[in-house]
Design a protein around this motif. Structure first.
Motif, PDB file in Angstrom:
ATOM      1  N   LYS A  16      43.165  44.696  47.309  1.00 26.27           N
ATOM      2  CA  LYS A  16      44.066  43.709  47.892  1.00 26.27           C
ATOM      3  C   LYS A  16      43.350  42.627  48.689  1.00 26.27           C
ATOM      4  N   THR A  17      42.201  42.961  49.287  1.00 24.93           N
ATOM      5  CA  THR A  17      41.524  41.995  50.126  1.00 24.93           C
ATOM      6  C   THR A  17      40.825  40.921  49.296  1.00 24.93           C
ATOM      7  N   LYS A  18      40.827  39.686  49.788  1.00 25.23           N
ATOM      8  CA  LYS A  18      40.115  38.600  49.103  1.00 25.23           C
ATOM      9  C   LYS A  18      38.617  38.736  49.288  1.00 25.23           C
TER      10      LYS A  18
ATOM     11  N   LEU B 163      33.626  41.728  53.963  1.00 25.39           N
ATOM     12  CA  LEU B 163      32.702  41.285  55.002  1.00 25.39           C
ATOM     13  C   LEU B 163      32.129  42.438  55.817  1.00 25.39           C
ATOM     14  N   THR B 164      32.890  43.533  55.983  1.00 21.75           N
ATOM     15  CA  THR B 164      32.436  44.619  56.852  1.00 21.75           C
ATOM     16  C   THR B 164      32.579  46.006  56.209  1.00 21.75           C
ATOM     17  N   LEU B 165      33.509  46.181  55.318  1.00 25.21           N
ATOM     18  CA  LEU B 165      34.004  47.415  54.704  1.00 25.21           C
ATOM     19  C   LEU B 165      35.246  47.916  55.434  1.00 25.21           C
ATOM     20  N   GLY B 166      35.487  47.378  56.614  1.00 23.93           N
ATOM     21  CA  GLY B 166      36.695  47.739  57.339  1.00 23.93           C
ATOM     22  C   GLY B 166      37.949  47.195  56.676  1.00 23.93           C
ATOM     23  N   GLU B 167      37.782  46.237  55.742  1.00 21.97           N
ATOM     24  CA  GLU B 167      38.927  45.636  55.075  1.00 21.97           C
ATOM     25  C   GLU B 167      39.601  46.580  54.075  1.00 21.97           C
ATOM     26  N   LEU B 168      38.852  47.582  53.624  1.00 22.58           N
ATOM     27  CA  LEU B 168      39.354  48.460  52.568  1.00 22.58           C
ATOM     28  C   LEU B 168      39.957  49.741  53.134  1.00 22.58           C
ATOM     29  N   ASP B 169      40.973  50.254  52.460  1.00 21.22           N
ATOM     30  CA  ASP B 169      41.508  51.569  52.825  1.00 21.22           C
ATOM     31  C   ASP B 169      40.859  52.631  51.943  1.00 21.22           C
TER      32      ASP B 169
ATOM     33  N   GLN C  91      41.203  52.229  48.122  1.00 21.38           N
ATOM     34  CA  GLN C  91      40.415  51.141  47.553  1.00 21.38           C
ATOM     35  C   GLN C  91      38.931  51.488  47.485  1.00 21.38           C
ATOM     36  N   VAL C  92      38.411  52.165  48.519  1.00 21.16           N
ATOM     37  CA  VAL C  92      37.008  52.580  48.502  1.00 21.16           C
ATOM     38  C   VAL C  92      36.762  53.553  47.355  1.00 21.16           C
ATOM     39  N   ILE C  93      37.636  54.544  47.227  1.00 22.65           N
ATOM     40  CA  ILE C  93      37.500  55.534  46.161  1.00 22.65           C
ATOM     41  C   ILE C  93      37.597  54.862  44.792  1.00 22.65           C
ATOM     42  N   GLN C  94      38.490  53.889  44.692  1.00 22.82           N
ATOM     43  CA  GLN C  94      38.651  53.153  43.434  1.00 22.82           C
ATOM     44  C   GLN C  94      37.346  52.481  43.025  1.00 22.82           C
TER      45      GLN C  94
ATOM     46  N   GLN D 232      28.113  47.294  42.960  1.00 22.33           N
ATOM     47  CA  GLN D 232      28.426  45.867  43.115  1.00 22.33           C
ATOM     48  C   GLN D 232      29.145  45.324  41.891  1.00 22.33           C
ATOM     49  N   LYS D 233      28.824  45.843  40.715  1.00 18.51           N
ATOM     50  CA  LYS D 233      29.588  45.466  39.534  1.00 18.51           C
ATOM     51  C   LYS D 233      31.035  45.921  39.707  1.00 18.51           C
ATOM     52  N   ALA D 234      31.221  47.129  40.207  1.00 17.54           N
ATOM     53  CA  ALA D 234      32.570  47.644  40.425  1.00 17.54           C
ATOM     54  C   ALA D 234      33.325  46.797  41.448  1.00 17.54           C
ATOM     55  N   LEU D 235      32.619  46.394  42.506  1.00 11.62           N
ATOM     56  CA  LEU D 235      33.241  45.540  43.520  1.00 11.62           C
ATOM     57  C   LEU D 235      33.657  44.202  42.926  1.00 11.62           C
ATOM     58  N   LEU D 236      32.746  43.561  42.205  1.00  8.85           N
ATOM     59  CA  LEU D 236      33.050  42.266  41.599  1.00  8.85           C
ATOM     60  C   LEU D 236      34.245  42.359  40.643  1.00  8.85           C
ATOM     61  N   ALA D 237      34.270  43.442  39.876  1.00 10.53           N
ATOM     62  CA  ALA D 237      35.358  43.626  38.905  1.00 10.53           C
ATOM     63  C   ALA D 237      36.686  43.970  39.578  1.00 10.53           C
ATOM     64  N   SER D 238      36.632  44.371  40.847  1.00 13.02           N
ATOM     65  CA  SER D 238      37.845  44.782  41.564  1.00 13.02           C
ATOM     66  C   SER D 238      38.423  43.685  42.454  1.00 13.02           C
ATOM     67  N   LEU D 239      37.645  42.659  42.755  1.00  9.72           N
ATOM     68  CA  LEU D 239      38.121  41.592  43.634  1.00  9.72           C
ATOM     69  C   LEU D 239      39.144  40.721  42.909  1.00  9.72           C
ATOM     70  N   PRO D 240      40.110  40.201  43.641  1.00 14.75           N
ATOM     71  CA  PRO D 240      41.149  39.357  43.013  1.00 14.75           C
ATOM     72  C   PRO D 240      40.584  38.001  42.601  1.00 14.75           C
ATOM     73  N   LEU D 241      40.893  37.570  41.398  1.00 18.90           N
ATOM     74  CA  LEU D 241      40.462  36.265  40.891  1.00 18.90           C
ATOM     75  C   LEU D 241      41.654  35.341  40.723  1.00 18.90           C
TER      76      LEU D 241
END
Length: 301
Positions: A3-5, A8-14, A17-20, A292-301
């Motif tokens: 959900k987060t755009k 920046l810290t990792l505190g943005e994720l629940d 989302q981290v497990i995902q 990081q590939k997983a993160l990039l693929a999970s961020l909203p575009l």
């Protein structure tokens, strides 16, 4: 998709989302090795801003974008008009018209915050003086890969309560890993981060590395002397907070050792540990690519 755009810290994720991201990273790693990887970010572009040198961050992001079918652009501070006085705000607005993501490795955390505030595309903190969230996603991936789970484990952080430690606390708190942090007085992690994380898991702050390492499933350290070098700094850490064979013996026999690298052998860790059977630092380094590939693929575009 998370959900987060920005990250920046990792505190943005629940926790979900981290497990995902961790689970997707493990899948992408397997897919790559099986030759079944898919171009999830075909024709997408990542701008990478570097105010400081990098090995793992640059290579993992650049290779990751290539493997996902996209493209990465390396930009040092001297390559940009930042070097001639253009503001970070204007840089963020301009890059947003060209690229799909911005990753930045900066000195002051306020710089990455300004980038995120002014960019219309996702911004990823590739390291700041306060946080290093991408490293911790790789660390959590590595722990799950080696331990088969995350929840219920104990992690011992030995050394400096630095930017990596701050994000480690966030990451562990999200997934149910208790943390014992052993640091010299005056080098504790961010107190606000500690407060937030204590509401989720057990967080113990101590000056005793033996106590922190006792019965740990994971032992982690980082360099004692980095960009914060100052006269006499090393003496406050070495040798008391060095991770050596004697300290590892306090942890569980099945414990793994991690280090974000680069390591200063003979200071925060001995060669016998980093090259030993409990060390997973090279898998950890590789997993920067997959997480990081997983993160990039999970961020909203």
């Amino acid at each position: 998709m998370i959900k987060t755009k920005d990250l920046l810290t990792l505190g943005e994720l629940d926790k979900k989302q981290v497990i995902q991201i961790v689970d997707l990273a493990l899948k992408l790693k397997k897919d790559l090795k099986k030759g079944t990887a898919k171009p999830l970010l075909k024709n997408k572009t990542l701008a990478m801003i570097f105010q400081k040198p990098s090995t793992r961050t640059r290579v993992s992001f650049e290779t990751g974008m290539f493997q996902l079918g996209g493209h990465a652009i390396h930009l040092s501070s001297q390559d940009l008009q930042l070097s001639r006085g253009e503001t970070i705000d204007d840089t963020a607005k301009t890059l947003s018209r060209y690229v799909d993501f911005i990753m930045a490795r900066v000195y002051d955390h306020s710089t990455i915050e300004s980038l995120a505030k002014n960019a219309t595309v996702p911004v990823i903190n590739g390291l700041s003086n306060s946080f290093h969230p991408c490293q911790i996603l790789a660390d959590l991936m590595t722990i799950k890969e080696k331990k088969g789970k995350l929840d219920g484990l104990k992690l011992a952080w030995i050394g400096d309560g630095n930017n990596v430690c701050n994000s480690m606390l966030y990451g562990c708190a999200k997934v149910g890993i208790s943390v014992s942090v052993a640091v010299p007085r005056g080098f504790e992690p961010n107190p606000q981060v500690v407060k937030e994380c204590k509401s989720l898991v057990d967080i113990d702050l101590t000056q005793d590395p033996q106590k922190a390492a006792k019965d740990a499933d994971v032992v982690v350290t980082d360099t004692f002397v980095s960009i914060h070098d100052s006269p006499g700094r090393l003496r406050k850490f070495y040798p008391k907070y060095q991770v050596n064979s004697a300290l590892m013996a306090k942890a569980k026999k099945s414990a793994i050792f991690m280090h974000c690298l680069p390591a200063k052998r003979g200071q925060e860790v001995t060669s016998s540990v980093i090259d030993g059977s409990q060390s997973v630092v090279w898998d950890e380094a590789e997993n920067r690519l997959h997480s990081q590939k997983a993160l990039l693929a999970s961020l909203p575009l």
